[in-house]
Design an enzyme around this catalytic site. Structure first.
Site, PDB file in Angstrom:
ATOM      1  N   TYR A 142      -8.731 -45.980  47.307  1.00 52.50           N
ATOM      2  CA  TYR A 142      -8.535 -45.436  48.675  1.00 52.50           C
ATOM      3  C   TYR A 142      -7.402 -44.395  48.303  1.00 52.50           C
ATOM      4  O   TYR A 142      -7.032 -43.543  48.817  1.00 52.50           O
ATOM      5  CB  TYR A 142      -8.277 -46.346  49.734  1.00 52.50           C
ATOM      6  CG  TYR A 142      -7.961 -45.809  51.033  1.00 52.50           C
ATOM      7  CD1 TYR A 142      -9.195 -45.662  51.674  1.00 52.50           C
ATOM      8  CD2 TYR A 142      -6.844 -45.231  51.347  1.00 52.50           C
ATOM      9  CE1 TYR A 142      -8.940 -44.735  53.059  1.00 52.50           C
ATOM     10  CE2 TYR A 142      -6.435 -44.629  52.536  1.00 52.50           C
ATOM     11  CZ  TYR A 142      -7.778 -44.441  53.441  1.00 52.50           C
ATOM     12  OH  TYR A 142      -7.565 -43.588  54.621  1.00 52.50           O
TER      13      TYR A 142
ATOM     14  N   PHE B 211     -15.201 -14.091  58.772  1.00 58.06           N
ATOM     15  CA  PHE B 211     -16.512 -14.869  58.241  1.00 58.06           C
ATOM     16  C   PHE B 211     -16.493 -15.971  59.261  1.00 58.06           C
ATOM     17  O   PHE B 211     -15.583 -16.218  60.063  1.00 58.06           O
ATOM     18  CB  PHE B 211     -15.945 -15.876  57.078  1.00 58.06           C
ATOM     19  CG  PHE B 211     -17.189 -16.433  56.397  1.00 58.06           C
ATOM     20  CD1 PHE B 211     -18.380 -16.121  56.140  1.00 58.06           C
ATOM     21  CD2 PHE B 211     -17.017 -17.830  56.762  1.00 58.06           C
ATOM     22  CE1 PHE B 211     -19.558 -16.826  55.751  1.00 58.06           C
ATOM     23  CE2 PHE B 211     -18.080 -18.754  56.323  1.00 58.06           C
ATOM     24  CZ  PHE B 211     -19.199 -18.072  55.889  1.00 58.06           C
ATOM     25  N   THR B 212     -17.739 -16.371  59.541  1.00 55.63           N
ATOM     26  CA  THR B 212     -18.149 -17.222  60.704  1.00 55.63           C
ATOM     27  C   THR B 212     -17.178 -18.409  61.147  1.00 55.63           C
ATOM     28  O   THR B 212     -16.511 -18.494  61.921  1.00 55.63           O
ATOM     29  CB  THR B 212     -19.640 -17.770  60.570  1.00 55.63           C
ATOM     30  OG1 THR B 212     -19.675 -18.562  59.491  1.00 55.63           O
ATOM     31  CG2 THR B 212     -20.596 -16.609  60.766  1.00 55.63           C
TER      32      THR B 212
ATOM     33  N   ASP C  87      -8.568 -16.459  51.049  1.00 57.16           N
ATOM     34  CA  ASP C  87      -9.919 -17.358  51.030  1.00 57.16           C
ATOM     35  C   ASP C  87     -10.319 -17.236  49.455  1.00 57.16           C
ATOM     36  O   ASP C  87     -11.053 -16.164  49.221  1.00 57.16           O
ATOM     37  CB  ASP C  87     -10.932 -16.937  52.110  1.00 57.16           C
ATOM     38  CG  ASP C  87     -12.084 -17.764  51.981  1.00 57.16           C
ATOM     39  OD1 ASP C  87     -12.515 -18.506  51.044  1.00 57.16           O
ATOM     40  OD2 ASP C  87     -12.877 -17.834  52.997  1.00 57.16           O
TER      41      ASP C  87
ATOM     42  N   LYS D 294     -18.891 -23.086  46.299  1.00 57.45           N
ATOM     43  CA  LYS D 294     -19.378 -22.000  45.997  1.00 57.45           C
ATOM     44  C   LYS D 294     -19.008 -21.761  44.294  1.00 57.45           C
ATOM     45  O   LYS D 294     -19.541 -22.452  43.366  1.00 57.45           O
ATOM     46  CB  LYS D 294     -19.076 -20.783  46.585  1.00 57.45           C
ATOM     47  CG  LYS D 294     -19.753 -20.663  47.968  1.00 57.45           C
ATOM     48  CD  LYS D 294     -19.378 -21.416  48.994  1.00 57.45           C
ATOM     49  CE  LYS D 294     -19.685 -21.146  50.653  1.00 57.45           C
ATOM     50  NZ  LYS D 294     -19.291 -22.299  51.287  1.00 57.45           N
TER      51      LYS D 294
ATOM     52  N   ARG E  13     -27.614 -12.232  58.602  1.00 57.05           N
ATOM     53  CA  ARG E  13     -26.133 -12.025  58.711  1.00 57.05           C
ATOM     54  C   ARG E  13     -26.034 -10.833  59.435  1.00 57.05           C
ATOM     55  O   ARG E  13     -25.916  -9.746  58.853  1.00 57.05           O
ATOM     56  CB  ARG E  13     -25.677 -11.889  57.133  1.00 57.05           C
ATOM     57  CG  ARG E  13     -25.607 -12.989  56.324  1.00 57.05           C
ATOM     58  CD  ARG E  13     -24.429 -13.940  56.405  1.00 57.05           C
ATOM     59  NE  ARG E  13     -24.354 -14.847  57.563  1.00 57.05           N
ATOM     60  CZ  ARG E  13     -23.804 -16.178  57.356  1.00 57.05           C
ATOM     61  NH1 ARG E  13     -23.044 -16.498  56.263  1.00 57.05           N
ATOM     62  NH2 ARG E  13     -23.545 -16.924  58.585  1.00 57.05           N
TER      63      ARG E  13
ATOM     64  N   PHE F  69     -25.992 -19.344  64.890  1.00 62.03           N
ATOM     65  CA  PHE F  69     -27.067 -19.036  63.912  1.00 62.03           C
ATOM     66  C   PHE F  69     -27.464 -20.280  62.996  1.00 62.03           C
ATOM     67  O   PHE F  69     -28.624 -20.285  62.660  1.00 62.03           O
ATOM     68  CB  PHE F  69     -26.454 -18.185  62.764  1.00 62.03           C
ATOM     69  CG  PHE F  69     -25.146 -18.571  62.039  1.00 62.03           C
ATOM     70  CD1 PHE F  69     -23.836 -18.492  62.698  1.00 62.03           C
ATOM     71  CD2 PHE F  69     -25.506 -19.190  60.890  1.00 62.03           C
ATOM     72  CE1 PHE F  69     -22.861 -18.914  61.697  1.00 62.03           C
ATOM     73  CE2 PHE F  69     -24.377 -19.676  60.016  1.00 62.03           C
ATOM     74  CZ  PHE F  69     -22.968 -19.623  60.754  1.00 62.03           C
TER      75      PHE F  69
HETATM   76  O1  PLI Z   1     -19.092 -24.106  53.991  1.00 61.78           O
HETATM   77  P1  PLI Z   1     -17.883 -24.440  53.984  1.00 61.78           P
HETATM   78  O2  PLI Z   1     -17.178 -25.187  54.963  1.00 61.78           O
HETATM   79  O3  PLI Z   1     -17.578 -25.176  52.648  1.00 61.78           O
HETATM   80  O4  PLI Z   1     -16.906 -23.140  53.811  1.00 61.78           O
HETATM   81  C1  PLI Z   1     -16.731 -22.096  54.685  1.00 61.78           C
HETATM   82  C2  PLI Z   1     -16.639 -20.799  54.066  1.00 61.78           C
HETATM   83  C3  PLI Z   1     -15.239 -20.321  53.863  1.00 61.78           C
HETATM   84  N1  PLI Z   1     -15.211 -19.092  53.537  1.00 61.78           N
HETATM   85  C4  PLI Z   1     -16.082 -18.518  53.042  1.00 61.78           C
HETATM   86  C5  PLI Z   1     -16.171 -16.859  52.363  1.00 61.78           C
HETATM   87  C6  PLI Z   1     -17.695 -18.777  53.142  1.00 61.78           C
HETATM   88  O5  PLI Z   1     -18.478 -18.044  52.587  1.00 61.78           O
HETATM   89  C7  PLI Z   1     -17.627 -20.414  53.385  1.00 61.78           C
HETATM   90  C8  PLI Z   1     -18.936 -20.557  53.757  1.00 61.78           C
HETATM   91  N2  PLI Z   1     -20.183 -20.080  53.364  1.00 61.78           N
HETATM   92  C9  PLI Z   1     -21.404 -20.621  53.544  1.00 61.78           C
HETATM   93  C10 PLI Z   1     -21.809 -21.786  54.080  1.00 61.78           C
HETATM   94  C11 PLI Z   1     -22.466 -19.444  53.301  1.00 61.78           C
HETATM   95  O6  PLI Z   1     -23.593 -19.694  53.179  1.00 61.78           O
HETATM   96  O7  PLI Z   1     -22.190 -18.344  52.900  1.00 61.78           O
END
Ligand code: PLI
Length: 494
Positions: free
Chosen positions: A87, A139-140, A230, A273, A397, A464
């Site tokens: 933990y 970004f969303t 970011d 990513k 998008r 979305f």
């Molecule tokens: O999906 P998360 O919570 O691990 O990360 C959010 C996120 C933050 N910044 C940017 C630039 C992103 O592209 C992002 C998540 N993007 C997704 C899920 C996408 O499909 O592009």
């Protein structure tokens, strides 16, 4: 007797070209299948014409997102077996912390379950209600967390980013004049921080130049404003700097990433990513006081500060993924595959965002469907048509992703109305890209017959993901219950 006219591995030269290939081979495969047309019609209807609501078993080639869809390497799977699931004080945390400190250069590290966990923490700690947060395009999830913390996002990206045909090499750059004007208008103390994303997802995966990051950093320092990065796709960003920015040719992406990060006071990353894992995120800063606050808050929302919502094995896989993501041969093949798809579509005259970005090819739904108003959700329509044609899953998008202004309730009306073909890392082959391109071409050829969609269910946050739609009948007009300027959309439609 050897035949010296046969030269293996250089056959391509006879045709004036040399091909590149991925620096890996495939050890394990996952079967996929293509539903027939009747099955696809049923599936997309049941999903309310929203590709997020499809079951993945009903998808043939899945280009919904590059998030968490990475194929991990044998070394990462071996790392999974080294999970220390204590933990507190897991050794995997210290490996991850070391990798982030070494590769991105920040002093203090907070792990989070994914990117939005980090966005939540930084927004709560660094934004006071009523403050402004300038950024290079929204970004969303980033903007939503800024708004939930009482901040207001302001777009200060260069104008070229909103033009899908502009060939500017760094369409992710911030416009320094826009940033200066905002600071002059509201005062530097009313700016929570400047939020710089590299690359810029919603602009088409477009990069930020080193010169721009440096200049934004200097401007922030002059005004005593913090700059946070970011870093979700910062490795892809570094590839473009090496390729396009004077003075960087021949530099390793690892050294470019390190230098780029040095311009910010801290960063967060959705490691799903560029981190080459299926789950994970982090937040890292240089300021000790801010770190103390973040380290305290993470235990409220994510988990203890040495796991932040992740299993020990996840952190170990990420520590390895960070190292693999910085290999030059890897990133060249990664961006090369995205570009391959983009170039096929460009050669066939299909309208896409130019230049092709780092993680996806973005189809320009305005130019697919000039006869559809934005209220008929052209990009959502295009994603549904593509699925119907072949079972390839893309995502919207455009106006659906942009959501509503929380103050007025009106739709945000982005200039870019795009459908994203997002390429998972190390997952698909060139043959898959060919199949995708052929399907996009078929949808392009049939573009005049599309009739658009109406939204019939709209959730409050990040609509979305879960919204539902119905097809409009031919000739039926789309109506929007909210205000906003449909006229502006029509006048700028190509
Ligand atoms: O999906 P998360 O919570 O691990 O990360 C959010 C996120 C933050 N910044 C940017 C630039 C992103 O592209 C992002 C998540 N993007 C997704 C899920 C996408 O499909 O592009």
């Amino acid at each position: 007797m050897p035949d010296d006219t046969f030269v293996p591995h250089t056959m391509g030269q006879q045709f004036g070209r040399r091909s590149w290939a991925e620096p890996w081979k495939i050890k394990m495969v996952e079967p996929i299948r293509q539903l027939d047309r009747a099955g696809r019609e049923r599936a997309i209807r049941e999903a309310g014409y929203n590709t997020f609501l499809l079951r993945s078993d009903d998808v043939y080639i899945d280009l919904l997102t590059d998030s968490g869809t990475n194929a991990m390497s044998d070394r990462q799977w071996a790392a999974i077996m080294l999970g220390d699931e204590a933990y507190a004080g897991s050794r995997n945390f210290y490996h991850l912390e070391g990798a982030i400190q070494r590769r991105f250069g920040y002093r203090y590290v907070v792990p989070t379950h994914q990117g939005r966990g980090a966005e939540h923490l930084i927004s709560r700690t660094a934004i006071k209600p009523g403050q402004w947060v300038p950024g290079n395009m929204y970004f969303t999830t980033t903007r939503l967390h800024q708004e939930l913390a009482g901040g207001t996002f302001v777009d200060v990206i260069i104008d070229e980013a909103h033009d899908p045909t502009s060939l500017h090499p760094f369409k992710g750059d911030m416009d320094l004049a826009k940033l200066e004007a905002l600071i002059a208008r509201v005062g530097p103390e009313q700016i929570a921080y400047v939020s710089l994303a590299a690359t810029v997802n919603m602009a088409g995966g477009q990069p930020v130049s080193m010169a721009n990051a440096r200049a934004v950093s200097e401007l922030c320092q002059r005004h005593g404003i913090r700059l946070f990065l970011d870093a979700t796709r910062v490795v892809e960003n570094a590839f473009f700097i090496e390729e396009r920015e004077p003075g960087f040719a021949g530099r390793s992406v690892a050294s470019i990433v390190h230098e780029f990060c040095s311009h910010a006071d801290g960063a967060w990353m959705s490691a799903k990513k560029d981190g080459l894992v299926n789950i994970g995120g982090w937040l890292a800063v240089n300021d000790e006081e801010l770190f103390e606050e973040l380290r305290n808050l993470v235990v409220v929302f994510e988990g203890l500060h040495t796991y932040g919502g992740l299993a020990g094995r996840d952190m170990e896989a990420l520590a390895v993924g960070i190292e693999e993501s910085l290999e030059d041969a890897y990133i060249r093949a990664r961006v090369g595959q995205v570009r391959y798809l983009g170039e096929l579509l460009t050669d066939w005259g299909v309208a896409i965002v130019q230049p092709v970005g780092g993680h996806a090819v973005f189809l320009d739904a305005r130019r697919f469907y000039p006869h559809l108003p934005q209220d008929a959700f052209p990009a959502q329509t295009l994603a549904a048509e593509l699925y119907l044609d072949s079972g390839v899953r893309a995502m919207e998008r455009g106006i659906a992703s942009a959501g509503r202004d929380p103050k007025t309730g009106d739709h945000h009306r982005p200039k870019l109305e795009l459908t994203r073909l997002t390429i998972p890392r190390r997952v698909y082959t060139q043959a898959h890209m060919d199949v995708v391109a052929e399907s996009v071409k078929a949808v392009w050829d049939a573009r005049e017959s599309a009739t658009g969609l109406r939204m019939v269910y709209e959730p409050k946050y990040l609509r979305f993901f879960q919204a539902k739609f119905e097809p409009l009948a031919a000739g039926e007009t789309a109506t929007s219950e909210a205000g906003g300027s449909e006229a502006a959309y029509s006048s700028s439609r190509g």
